[in-house]
Scaffold this motif. Sequence first.
Motif, PDB file in Angstrom:
ATOM      1  N   GLY A 163       0.822  -1.197   0.000  1.00  0.00           N
ATOM      2  CA  GLY A 163       0.000   0.000   0.000  1.00  0.00           C
ATOM      3  C   GLY A 163       0.854   1.244   0.000  1.00  0.00           C
ATOM      4  O   GLY A 163       1.947   1.263   0.583  1.00  0.00           O
ATOM      5  N   ILE A 164       0.359   2.250  -0.686  1.00  0.00           N
ATOM      6  CA  ILE A 164       1.012   3.553  -0.736  1.00  0.00           C
ATOM      7  C   ILE A 164      -0.067   4.608  -0.568  1.00  0.00           C
ATOM      8  O   ILE A 164      -1.028   4.650  -1.351  1.00  0.00           O
ATOM      9  N   ASP A 165       0.101   5.434   0.456  1.00  0.00           N
ATOM     10  CA  ASP A 165      -0.824   6.524   0.721  1.00  0.00           C
ATOM     11  C   ASP A 165      -2.230   5.968   0.895  1.00  0.00           C
ATOM     12  O   ASP A 165      -2.481   5.251   1.845  1.00  0.00           O
ATOM     13  N   ASN A 166      -3.131   6.223  -0.020  1.00  0.00           N
ATOM     14  CA  ASN A 166      -4.519   5.784   0.156  1.00  0.00           C
ATOM     15  C   ASN A 166      -4.917   4.663  -0.800  1.00  0.00           C
ATOM     16  O   ASN A 166      -6.096   4.426  -1.016  1.00  0.00           O
ATOM     17  N   GLN A 167      -3.945   3.958  -1.381  1.00  0.00           N
ATOM     18  CA  GLN A 167      -4.241   2.866  -2.308  1.00  0.00           C
ATOM     19  C   GLN A 167      -3.498   1.610  -1.879  1.00  0.00           C
ATOM     20  O   GLN A 167      -2.376   1.692  -1.370  1.00  0.00           O
ATOM     21  N   SER A 168      -4.126   0.451  -2.109  1.00  0.00           N
ATOM     22  CA  SER A 168      -3.465  -0.812  -1.774  1.00  0.00           C
ATOM     23  C   SER A 168      -3.873  -1.891  -2.766  1.00  0.00           C
ATOM     24  O   SER A 168      -4.906  -1.792  -3.419  1.00  0.00           O
ATOM     25  N   THR A 169      -3.033  -2.919  -2.851  1.00  0.00           N
ATOM     26  CA  THR A 169      -3.301  -4.088  -3.679  1.00  0.00           C
ATOM     27  C   THR A 169      -3.011  -5.318  -2.842  1.00  0.00           C
ATOM     28  O   THR A 169      -1.938  -5.420  -2.246  1.00  0.00           O
TER      29      THR A 169
END
Length: 148
Positions: free
Chosen positions: A123-129
Motif C-alpha cells: 500500500g502507498i498513501d490511500n491505495q493498496s493491492t
Amino acid sequence: MKISRGIAATAVLASAIAGTAALAPQASAAAKAAYNGACGSGYKVVNSAPIGSKGTVFLTYNSAKGKNCVVTVRNAAGSPVSMFAYLYAQGASESVEDGGLYRSYAGPVYTYGRGKCVDWAGGIDNQSTWTYGSNCGSLTAHRVTKGW
C-alpha cells in the motif's frame, strides 16, 4: 515577388515550428516503479502488482533459501507517505508486515514459502493491492485493489 517571399517565409516558419514541436520532449506516462533489489541477492521477482498510479508491490523468491520476500516501491521518491509491505505463507503462525512513513519503499519482509501459497500486499498513501493464494502451482490467485 513580395507575396511569394511572404508565403515562403510563412512556410519556412511553420516548418520550423513543426520541427521544433517534433523534437520537443513529449509528455510521457508517469514513471513506473522497478524492483529495487531490496530483498537481497538470490531473490528474483516472481510476481508484481500495480498500486494504483502510485507504485508497485513486488513478490520475490529465493529458490536456494525457499523464502519469499515482498517490497513495495513508489514510482518516484518524495516526501514520506504511509506505506506498507505484507506477506503471509499458507500454514504460518503469523504474517509479516512493514509499515510506516517512507520516501521510496516499504519492506522488505520475508517468510519461508517453499511449496506454499502466499498472500501478499502493498500500500502507498490511500491505495493498496492485495493478492491471495498466489504462486502455488495451478491454483489461481485472487487480487483485490482498493483505496482507503
